[in-house]
Design an enzyme around this catalytic site. Structure first.
Site, mmCIF file in Angstrom:
data_model
loop_
_atom_site.group_PDB
_atom_site.id
_atom_site.type_symbol
_atom_site.label_atom_id
_atom_site.label_comp_id
_atom_site.label_asym_id
_atom_site.label_seq_id
_atom_site.Cartn_x
_atom_site.Cartn_y
_atom_site.Cartn_z
ATOM 1 N N THR A 103 32.197 -17.897 11.594
ATOM 2 C CA THR A 103 32.828 -18.390 12.786
ATOM 3 C C THR A 103 32.079 -19.506 13.649
ATOM 4 O O THR A 103 30.941 -19.369 13.444
ATOM 5 C CB THR A 103 33.535 -17.578 13.829
ATOM 6 O OG1 THR A 103 32.442 -16.633 14.175
ATOM 7 C CG2 THR A 103 34.354 -16.586 12.891
ATOM 8 N N ASP A 104 32.692 -20.295 14.496
ATOM 9 C CA ASP A 104 32.018 -20.913 15.424
ATOM 10 C C ASP A 104 31.896 -20.260 16.748
ATOM 11 O O ASP A 104 32.251 -18.971 16.713
ATOM 12 C CB ASP A 104 32.528 -22.362 15.692
ATOM 13 C CG ASP A 104 34.131 -22.223 16.205
ATOM 14 O OD1 ASP A 104 34.605 -21.114 16.809
ATOM 15 O OD2 ASP A 104 34.822 -23.091 16.117
ATOM 16 N N LEU A 105 31.513 -20.677 17.651
ATOM 17 C CA LEU A 105 31.323 -19.780 18.959
ATOM 18 C C LEU A 105 32.483 -19.427 19.777
ATOM 19 O O LEU A 105 32.714 -18.438 20.412
ATOM 20 C CB LEU A 105 30.472 -20.950 20.183
ATOM 21 C CG LEU A 105 29.096 -21.160 19.929
ATOM 22 C CD1 LEU A 105 28.560 -22.087 20.908
ATOM 23 C CD2 LEU A 105 28.109 -19.713 19.973
ATOM 24 N N SER A 106 33.633 -19.943 19.416
ATOM 25 C CA SER A 106 34.944 -19.484 19.830
ATOM 26 C C SER A 106 35.501 -18.512 18.940
ATOM 27 O O SER A 106 36.704 -17.865 19.330
ATOM 28 C CB SER A 106 35.864 -20.493 20.058
ATOM 29 O OG SER A 106 36.306 -21.171 18.678
#
Length: 155
Positions: A27-30
């Site tokens: 995943t990314d930061l979100s």
């Protein structure tokens, strides 16, 4: 002590199903799966589909027969996968020629479609030139065609 085997998916008729879980690294930061990770999941699913079909990619390379190379790829993202989701990659053979195989691959979470990819792979010689699929590769792919394109002839 028993040692678990890596996942390889399974066939449901002509569809290959391969399960993945979304980890933090995906995943990314979100908390949404990074777009390129769908490509990685699709590649793993294709590789394990070949393994279940008895297609030994490593042996083909070591024998200088050739290898698969992606020649065309299209992706469409519909909904995001998120951390801890269970995702199933569904792969189906769409078309087979003497040199190439086209597949449709979809990522889904339950009944929700997340992403769809259409990929064409060609069999190439060690020097990178297109080469006919070995007969048993071609037969394995052709057997997975749900319905052959109109006017085509199955060997």
């Amino acid at each position: 002590m028993p040692v678990p085997l890596p996942p390889s998916g399974c066939f449901d008729g002509t569809r290959h199903l391969y399960a993945v879980r979304v980890y933090f690294e995906d995943t990314d930061l979100s908390g949404v799966v990074y777009h390129a990770n769908y490509l990685r999941w699709f590649e793993r699913a294709r590789s394990d589909m070949l393994r279940l079909l008895g297609i030994d990619q490593r042996a083909a390379q070591e024998a200088d027969e050739g290898a698969f190379a992606v020649t065309d790829l299209a992706l469409k993202y519909q909904r995001p996968a998120r951390l801890d989701d269970d995702v199933v990659i569904e792969s189906t053979v769409a078309e087979v020629s003497r040199v190439t195989c086209s597949l449709v691959q979809k990522a889904r979470r339950g009944d929700e479609w997340l992403a769809e990819g259409q990929v064409r792979v060609a069999f190439v010689s060690p020097n990178g030139r297109a080469r006919r699929l070995p007969a048993h590769f071609h037969s394995a792919f052709t057997a997975l065609l749900a319905s052959p394109p109109e006017g085509s002839v199955r060997p």
